[in-house]
Motif scaffolding. Structure first.
Motif, PDB file in Angstrom:
ATOM      1  N   GLY A  55      -2.009  29.398   5.310  1.00 14.12           N
ATOM      2  CA  GLY A  55      -0.748  29.848   4.727  1.00 14.12           C
ATOM      3  C   GLY A  55       0.388  28.885   5.019  1.00 14.12           C
ATOM      4  N   MET A  56       0.435  28.369   6.229  1.00 10.67           N
ATOM      5  CA  MET A  56       1.484  27.428   6.604  1.00 10.67           C
ATOM      6  C   MET A  56       1.375  26.145   5.782  1.00 10.67           C
ATOM      7  SD  MET A  56       4.122  27.525   8.632  1.00 10.67           S
ATOM      8  CE  MET A  56       3.788  28.682   9.948  1.00 10.67           C
ATOM      9  N   GLN A  57       0.160  25.696   5.543  1.00  9.87           N
ATOM     10  CA  GLN A  57      -0.030  24.512   4.703  1.00  9.87           C
ATOM     11  C   GLN A  57       0.440  24.786   3.278  1.00  9.87           C
ATOM     12  OE1 GLN A  57      -4.203  23.961   5.373  1.00  9.87           O
ATOM     13  NE2 GLN A  57      -3.883  22.744   7.228  1.00  9.87           N
ATOM     14  N   ASP A  58       0.132  25.966   2.752  1.00  5.50           N
ATOM     15  CA  ASP A  58       0.588  26.330   1.407  1.00  5.50           C
ATOM     16  C   ASP A  58       2.115  26.386   1.352  1.00  5.50           C
ATOM     17  OD1 ASP A  58      -2.027  26.506   0.533  1.00  5.50           O
ATOM     18  OD2 ASP A  58      -2.029  28.704   0.358  1.00  5.50           O
ATOM     19  N   LEU A  59       2.729  26.934   2.381  1.00  2.00           N
ATOM     20  CA  LEU A  59       4.191  26.991   2.440  1.00  2.00           C
ATOM     21  C   LEU A  59       4.776  25.587   2.470  1.00  2.00           C
ATOM     22  CD1 LEU A  59       6.923  28.400   2.758  1.00  2.00           C
ATOM     23  CD2 LEU A  59       6.432  28.592   5.222  1.00  2.00           C
ATOM     24  N   GLY A  60       4.212  24.715   3.281  1.00  5.48           N
ATOM     25  CA  GLY A  60       4.695  23.342   3.358  1.00  5.48           C
ATOM     26  C   GLY A  60       4.599  22.617   2.020  1.00  5.48           C
ATOM     27  N   LYS A  61       3.495  22.829   1.314  1.00  5.68           N
ATOM     28  CA  LYS A  61       3.338  22.212  -0.008  1.00  5.68           C
ATOM     29  C   LYS A  61       4.383  22.743  -0.981  1.00  5.68           C
ATOM     30  CE  LYS A  61      -1.645  21.649   0.436  1.00  5.68           C
ATOM     31  NZ  LYS A  61      -2.935  22.238   0.085  1.00  5.68           N
ATOM     32  N   ARG A 114      -0.471  25.444  14.837  1.00  2.00           N
ATOM     33  CA  ARG A 114       0.709  24.754  15.385  1.00  2.00           C
ATOM     34  C   ARG A 114       0.997  23.470  14.605  1.00  2.00           C
ATOM     35  NH1 ARG A 114      -1.904  25.598  19.931  1.00  2.00           N
ATOM     36  NH2 ARG A 114      -1.238  27.220  21.303  1.00  2.00           N
ATOM     37  N   SER A 115      -0.051  22.698  14.362  1.00  2.69           N
ATOM     38  CA  SER A 115       0.096  21.439  13.647  1.00  2.69           C
ATOM     39  C   SER A 115       0.631  21.676  12.237  1.00  2.69           C
ATOM     40  CB  SER A 115      -1.252  20.717  13.597  1.00  2.69           C
ATOM     41  OG  SER A 115      -1.145  19.515  12.885  1.00  2.69           O
ATOM     42  N   ALA A 116       0.088  22.666  11.544  1.00  2.36           N
ATOM     43  CA  ALA A 116       0.565  22.988  10.195  1.00  2.36           C
ATOM     44  C   ALA A 116       2.020  23.446  10.241  1.00  2.36           C
ATOM     45  CB  ALA A 116      -0.324  24.055   9.564  1.00  2.36           C
ATOM     46  N   GLY A 117       2.375  24.203  11.258  1.00  4.62           N
ATOM     47  CA  GLY A 117       3.767  24.634  11.422  1.00  4.62           C
ATOM     48  C   GLY A 117       4.701  23.452  11.644  1.00  4.62           C
ATOM     49  N   HIS A 118       4.275  22.521  12.482  1.00  2.00           N
ATOM     50  CA  HIS A 118       5.088  21.316  12.732  1.00  2.00           C
ATOM     51  C   HIS A 118       5.246  20.500  11.450  1.00  2.00           C
ATOM     52  CE1 HIS A 118       5.452  21.462  17.171  1.00  2.00           C
ATOM     53  NE2 HIS A 118       4.324  22.132  17.086  1.00  2.00           N
ATOM     54  N   ASP A 119       4.155  20.362  10.700  1.00  2.00           N
ATOM     55  CA  ASP A 119       4.210  19.605   9.446  1.00  2.00           C
ATOM     56  C   ASP A 119       5.127  20.276   8.428  1.00  2.00           C
ATOM     57  OD1 ASP A 119       2.392  17.824  10.559  1.00  2.00           O
ATOM     58  OD2 ASP A 119       0.678  18.570   9.404  1.00  2.00           O
ATOM     59  N   THR A 120       5.069  21.601   8.366  1.00  2.00           N
ATOM     60  CA  THR A 120       5.916  22.344   7.432  1.00  2.00           C
ATOM     61  C   THR A 120       7.380  22.218   7.826  1.00  2.00           C
ATOM     62  OG1 THR A 120       4.109  23.849   6.932  1.00  2.00           O
ATOM     63  CG2 THR A 120       6.333  24.628   6.426  1.00  2.00           C
ATOM     64  N   PHE A 121       7.663  22.342   9.102  1.00  2.00           N
ATOM     65  CA  PHE A 121       9.038  22.175   9.581  1.00  2.00           C
ATOM     66  C   PHE A 121       9.525  20.755   9.311  1.00  2.00           C
ATOM     67  CE2 PHE A 121      12.145  21.310  13.020  1.00  2.00           C
ATOM     68  CZ  PHE A 121      13.105  22.247  12.667  1.00  2.00           C
ATOM     69  N   ALA A 122       8.622  19.779   9.411  1.00  2.00           N
ATOM     70  CA  ALA A 122       8.988  18.375   9.172  1.00  2.00           C
ATOM     71  C   ALA A 122       9.460  18.143   7.743  1.00  2.00           C
ATOM     72  CB  ALA A 122       7.813  17.460   9.501  1.00  2.00           C
TER      73      ALA A 122
END
Length: 190
Positions: A55-61, A114-122
């Protein structure tokens, strides 16, 4: 098989929330033994973490795509709108990402979350740094991005299950989000 288990788990959560997540149902749907999913996810928590990371990856995209056609601060506003839109379109996945998926973070899949969250925040931090004309790693970029994330996340949580209706229909939440985004960008965190 791992990808199939995860895809089915994500769909279960999308349709019925975390309560609908059933390893036994996944095994039946995939026509494998009940133990088979556990070869890829050692326990339910690991599967929940993997769903949260997905989900976090989808949000980041969604955030990155929303920012593309815009310029300057409007890119940051577009990211906020994408965040709100994601929460509204994917309420069960969103609730899982920031709910149970954030507990008992002791699995390998939690590291991916955590990594996906960091990437999304980035995604947000990068655009904030550009608007502020500072380096990505500048504290002001991180602090301002965090202030923006917190504001939009709060609006998203209120929007879930129409909880923002308690303030009445007179509030244009997208207008408020845009105004607050621009104010935070100008003032920065105090």
């Amino acid at each position: 098989m791992r990808a199939k288990v995860l895809d089915y788990a994500v769909e279960q959560v999308r349709r019925g929330g975390l309560e609908a997540l059933s390893v036994a149902a996944i095994a039946r749907a995939l026509k494998v033994s009940t133990a088979a999913p556990y070869k890829h996810f050692p326990n339910r928590a690991a599967l929940v973490h993997a769903v949260g990371a997905h989900g976090m990856q989808d949000l980041g995209k969604a955030m990155a795509e929303a920012a593309q056609p815009k310029n300057g601060s409007e890119r940051v506003v577009a990211i906020g709108k994408a965040y709100l839109s994601f929460a509204r379109k994917e309420p069960n996945l969103f609730a899982t990402m920031f709910g149970e998926a954030m507990t008992d973070l002791k699995t390998i899949e939690a590291d991916a979350l955590r990594s996906a969250g960091h990437d999304t925040f980035a995604v947000l931090r990068k655009e904030v740094a550009i608007v502020l004309d500072v380096d990505f790693d500048a504290p002001i970029a991180g602090e301002t991005a965090y202030a923006l994330w917190s504001m939009v996340h709060g609006q998203s949580v209120l929007a879930l299950d129409n909880r923002d209706a308690v303030v009445g229909d007179v509030i244009n939440t997208e207008k408020v989000m845009r105004q607050m985004t621009l104010r935070i960008l100008v003032a920065g965190p105090q």
